[in-house]
Every structure is written in C-alpha cells, then in structure tokens.
Design a protein around this motif. Structure first.
Motif, PDB file in Angstrom:
ATOM      1  N   PHE A 132       0.889  -1.155   0.000  1.00  0.00           N
ATOM      2  CA  PHE A 132       0.000   0.000   0.000  1.00  0.00           C
ATOM      3  C   PHE A 132       0.927   1.205   0.000  1.00  0.00           C
ATOM      4  O   PHE A 132       1.709   1.383   0.926  1.00  0.00           O
ATOM      5  CB  PHE A 132      -0.891  -0.024   1.244  1.00  0.00           C
ATOM      6  N   VAL A 133       0.877   2.016  -1.053  1.00  0.00           N
ATOM      7  CA  VAL A 133       1.826   3.111  -1.230  1.00  0.00           C
ATOM      8  C   VAL A 133       1.097   4.443  -1.244  1.00  0.00           C
ATOM      9  O   VAL A 133       0.129   4.621  -1.992  1.00  0.00           O
ATOM     10  CB  VAL A 133       2.614   2.938  -2.551  1.00  0.00           C
ATOM     11  N   TYR A 134       1.563   5.371  -0.425  1.00  0.00           N
ATOM     12  CA  TYR A 134       1.061   6.740  -0.492  1.00  0.00           C
ATOM     13  C   TYR A 134       1.920   7.506  -1.491  1.00  0.00           C
ATOM     14  O   TYR A 134       3.149   7.452  -1.432  1.00  0.00           O
ATOM     15  CB  TYR A 134       1.143   7.424   0.873  1.00  0.00           C
ATOM     16  N   ALA A 135       1.264   8.221  -2.410  1.00  0.00           N
ATOM     17  CA  ALA A 135       1.977   8.995  -3.425  1.00  0.00           C
ATOM     18  C   ALA A 135       1.184  10.248  -3.759  1.00  0.00           C
ATOM     19  O   ALA A 135      -0.014  10.331  -3.506  1.00  0.00           O
ATOM     20  CB  ALA A 135       2.169   8.146  -4.688  1.00  0.00           C
ATOM     21  N   ARG A 136       1.875  11.220  -4.356  1.00  0.00           N
ATOM     22  CA  ARG A 136       1.231  12.456  -4.791  1.00  0.00           C
ATOM     23  C   ARG A 136       0.504  12.193  -6.100  1.00  0.00           C
ATOM     24  O   ARG A 136       1.115  11.770  -7.078  1.00  0.00           O
ATOM     25  CB  ARG A 136       2.271  13.549  -4.997  1.00  0.00           C
ATOM     26  N   LEU A 137      -0.797  12.463  -6.145  1.00  0.00           N
ATOM     27  CA  LEU A 137      -1.589  12.286  -7.352  1.00  0.00           C
ATOM     28  C   LEU A 137      -1.389  13.503  -8.256  1.00  0.00           C
ATOM     29  O   LEU A 137      -1.684  14.626  -7.863  1.00  0.00           O
ATOM     30  CB  LEU A 137      -3.068  12.123  -7.002  1.00  0.00           C
ATOM     31  N   ILE A 138      -0.877  13.256  -9.463  1.00  0.00           N
ATOM     32  CA  ILE A 138      -0.648  14.320 -10.435  1.00  0.00           C
ATOM     33  C   ILE A 138      -1.547  14.054 -11.642  1.00  0.00           C
ATOM     34  O   ILE A 138      -1.526  12.963 -12.201  1.00  0.00           O
ATOM     35  CB  ILE A 138       0.826  14.365 -10.904  1.00  0.00           C
ATOM     36  N   THR A 139      -2.339  15.042 -12.020  1.00  0.00           N
ATOM     37  CA  THR A 139      -3.214  14.931 -13.184  1.00  0.00           C
ATOM     38  C   THR A 139      -3.126  16.229 -13.969  1.00  0.00           C
ATOM     39  O   THR A 139      -3.329  17.302 -13.396  1.00  0.00           O
ATOM     40  CB  THR A 139      -4.672  14.681 -12.746  1.00  0.00           C
ATOM     41  N   GLU A 140      -2.804  16.121 -15.239  1.00  0.00           N
ATOM     42  CA  GLU A 140      -2.648  17.291 -16.106  1.00  0.00           C
ATOM     43  C   GLU A 140      -1.746  18.357 -15.477  1.00  0.00           C
ATOM     44  O   GLU A 140      -2.034  19.545 -15.521  1.00  0.00           O
ATOM     45  CB  GLU A 140      -4.008  17.874 -16.477  1.00  0.00           C
ATOM     46  N   GLY A 141      -0.671  17.904 -14.844  1.00  0.00           N
ATOM     47  CA  GLY A 141       0.306  18.805 -14.249  1.00  0.00           C
ATOM     48  C   GLY A 141      -0.085  19.384 -12.908  1.00  0.00           C
ATOM     49  O   GLY A 141       0.681  20.122 -12.311  1.00  0.00           O
ATOM     50  N   LYS A 142      -1.269  19.075 -12.402  1.00  0.00           N
ATOM     51  CA  LYS A 142      -1.719  19.605 -11.123  1.00  0.00           C
ATOM     52  C   LYS A 142      -1.577  18.551 -10.024  1.00  0.00           C
ATOM     53  O   LYS A 142      -1.939  17.401 -10.219  1.00  0.00           O
ATOM     54  CB  LYS A 142      -3.177  20.065 -11.223  1.00  0.00           C
ATOM     55  N   ASP A 143      -1.054  18.973  -8.878  1.00  0.00           N
ATOM     56  CA  ASP A 143      -0.834  18.089  -7.735  1.00  0.00           C
ATOM     57  C   ASP A 143      -2.086  18.082  -6.862  1.00  0.00           C
ATOM     58  O   ASP A 143      -2.498  19.118  -6.348  1.00  0.00           O
ATOM     59  CB  ASP A 143       0.364  18.608  -6.940  1.00  0.00           C
ATOM     60  N   TYR A 144      -2.703  16.903  -6.688  1.00  0.00           N
ATOM     61  CA  TYR A 144      -3.902  16.768  -5.874  1.00  0.00           C
ATOM     62  C   TYR A 144      -3.615  16.178  -4.501  1.00  0.00           C
ATOM     63  O   TYR A 144      -4.519  15.690  -3.833  1.00  0.00           O
ATOM     64  CB  TYR A 144      -4.946  15.923  -6.607  1.00  0.00           C
ATOM     65  N   GLY A 145      -2.372  16.203  -4.069  1.00  0.00           N
ATOM     66  CA  GLY A 145      -2.026  15.755  -2.735  1.00  0.00           C
ATOM     67  C   GLY A 145      -1.817  14.252  -2.653  1.00  0.00           C
ATOM     68  O   GLY A 145      -1.727  13.548  -3.646  1.00  0.00           O
ATOM     69  N   ILE A 146      -1.763  13.775  -1.431  1.00  0.00           N
ATOM     70  CA  ILE A 146      -1.402  12.384  -1.142  1.00  0.00           C
ATOM     71  C   ILE A 146      -2.622  11.472  -1.249  1.00  0.00           C
ATOM     72  O   ILE A 146      -3.674  11.770  -0.688  1.00  0.00           O
ATOM     73  CB  ILE A 146      -0.789  12.280   0.274  1.00  0.00           C
ATOM     74  N   HIS A 147      -2.451  10.360  -1.971  1.00  0.00           N
ATOM     75  CA  HIS A 147      -3.501   9.362  -2.145  1.00  0.00           C
ATOM     76  C   HIS A 147      -2.888   7.974  -2.010  1.00  0.00           C
ATOM     77  O   HIS A 147      -1.679   7.803  -2.187  1.00  0.00           O
ATOM     78  CB  HIS A 147      -4.162   9.510  -3.511  1.00  0.00           C
ATOM     79  N   GLY A 148      -3.712   6.976  -1.739  1.00  0.00           N
ATOM     80  CA  GLY A 148      -3.238   5.613  -1.549  1.00  0.00           C
ATOM     81  C   GLY A 148      -3.405   4.747  -2.783  1.00  0.00           C
ATOM     82  O   GLY A 148      -4.402   4.857  -3.499  1.00  0.00           O
ATOM     83  N   PHE A 149      -2.428   3.868  -3.004  1.00  0.00           N
ATOM     84  CA  PHE A 149      -2.424   2.953  -4.147  1.00  0.00           C
ATOM     85  C   PHE A 149      -1.967   1.576  -3.697  1.00  0.00           C
ATOM     86  O   PHE A 149      -1.102   1.462  -2.831  1.00  0.00           O
ATOM     87  CB  PHE A 149      -1.462   3.464  -5.237  1.00  0.00           C
ATOM     88  N   ILE A 150      -2.525   0.547  -4.301  1.00  0.00           N
ATOM     89  CA  ILE A 150      -2.063  -0.817  -4.067  1.00  0.00           C
ATOM     90  C   ILE A 150      -1.195  -1.187  -5.262  1.00  0.00           C
ATOM     91  O   ILE A 150      -1.640  -1.100  -6.406  1.00  0.00           O
ATOM     92  CB  ILE A 150      -3.233  -1.790  -3.930  1.00  0.00           C
ATOM     93  N   VAL A 151       0.051  -1.590  -4.983  1.00  0.00           N
ATOM     94  CA  VAL A 151       1.008  -1.854  -6.051  1.00  0.00           C
ATOM     95  C   VAL A 151       1.615  -3.239  -5.871  1.00  0.00           C
ATOM     96  O   VAL A 151       2.091  -3.575  -4.782  1.00  0.00           O
ATOM     97  CB  VAL A 151       2.144  -0.797  -6.047  1.00  0.00           C
ATOM     98  N   GLN A 152       1.611  -4.034  -6.955  1.00  0.00           N
ATOM     99  CA  GLN A 152       2.308  -5.319  -6.919  1.00  0.00           C
ATOM    100  C   GLN A 152       3.787  -5.042  -7.090  1.00  0.00           C
ATOM    101  O   GLN A 152       4.194  -4.320  -8.005  1.00  0.00           O
ATOM    102  CB  GLN A 152       1.816  -6.250  -8.023  1.00  0.00           C
ATOM    103  N   LEU A 153       4.613  -5.637  -6.218  1.00  0.00           N
ATOM    104  CA  LEU A 153       6.046  -5.383  -6.211  1.00  0.00           C
ATOM    105  C   LEU A 153       6.863  -6.509  -6.820  1.00  0.00           C
ATOM    106  O   LEU A 153       7.881  -6.275  -7.459  1.00  0.00           O
ATOM    107  CB  LEU A 153       6.536  -5.158  -4.772  1.00  0.00           C
TER     108      LEU A 153
END
Length: 171
Positions: A51-72
């Motif tokens: 479970f990874v917290y990362a900065r959500l970037i969309t069209e160059g705009k930063d929408y802050g920290i969001h959670g993602f599930i990532v296979q490693l």
C-alpha cells in the motif's frame, strides 16, 4: 508511508502517481533518492504487494497524497517487477532487537499500474468526456476549498453528515 528524506511528514512525500488518460493507468515514480520508501516492515524480503502513499498528479496539477495498491514482486519467482527496486535495509543501530525484522527500501522508476489500483472511496481520478477529473471528497475539504474538482461542471451533493461526493464531467 515513510520516505527516507521525510520520515512520516505526509505533506513532504515525493513519490508521484501521474495519471495517464491514454492508457487509464498511473505512472508511479520516485524522482529523488530521498523519495525512497524506507523502513516498511516485511518489504525487504517477503512482501509481494504494498500500500503506497503517493502524490496524485493529473494534467500537471498536484492533488495531494492518495493511496495505491502496487504489486512489487512476481508471484511466480518472487523477483522484483520491472521498474521496481527494493531490498532489505540491513542491520539497525542499537541493541539488535530490531535486526530480526524485515524492514525494506522501495523505489519506482516509471512503473505503470491500472487506475483501479488507486483507493477511490474518498477520491477518484478518471477520464470522461474528454476531460481528466481528479478530486477529493471529504466534507471538510469541500467546505474549506469549495470543491477541489478542476472541471467547471462540478456538482456538490450532500450525502449524510459524513462526506460530500464531488461529481466531475457531466455524463
């Protein structure tokens, strides 16, 4: 959540998840050495997903920290997937009581994950009607910021006393 250069300072996290509407995926990236995820238990040797917290970037705009599930790691041979660097952080300072724990380090080099691997109960990113929409749906954020959706077509619908759901892009 912890990054090497920021500890548990959530607002200082650097890993990015950039939404690519052409493929309906996020591109996870660790832009600096200090953005390395550092210390998560089980990460060094055992974990196949995180479970990874990362900065959500969309069209160059930063929408802050969001959670993602990532296979490693591969589920077949347990090797790291392409673009993922991870390992054990080694011995810890002190009495050695923590040396038996599997604490690790993790970095992403433009790793693509499907959009549905973002935890989207309280926020979403999607591509509808030629516009990319990303927003946060908490009541406090909606009241404080008068909505965070970049679209001009936002509607706010009160749903109980727990949260607002912000809808983007008229369907």
């Amino acid at each position: 959540m912890t990054e090497l250069g920021h500890g548990s300072n959530v607002q200082g996290l650097e890993i990015t998840a950039t939404f690519d509407p052409s493929t309906d995926e996020f591109v996870m990236h660790s832009p600096t050495l200090t953005s390395s995820k550092w210390w998560p238990g089980g990460l060094g040797k055992a974990s196949t997903h995180a479970f990874v917290y990362a900065r959500l970037i969309t069209e160059g705009k930063d929408y802050g920290i969001h959670g993602f599930i990532v296979q490693l790691r591969s589920l077949d041979d347990h090797s790291p997937l392409p673009g993922i660097t991870l390992g054990d952080i080694g011995g810890k300072f002190g009495s050695g009581a923590y040396n038996s724990m599997d604490n690790g380090v993790l970095r992403f080099d433009h790793v693509r994950i499907p959009r549905d691997q973002m935890l989207m109960r309280l926020s979403q990113a999607s591509y509808k009607g030629g516009k990319v929409c990303a927003f946060r749906c908490t009541k406090a954020a909606a009241i404080r910021d008068n909505g965070l959706c970049p679209s001009d077509n936002c509607r706010r619908c009160f749903q109980g006393s727990v949260s607002y759901r912000l809808h983007c892009c008229k369907v």
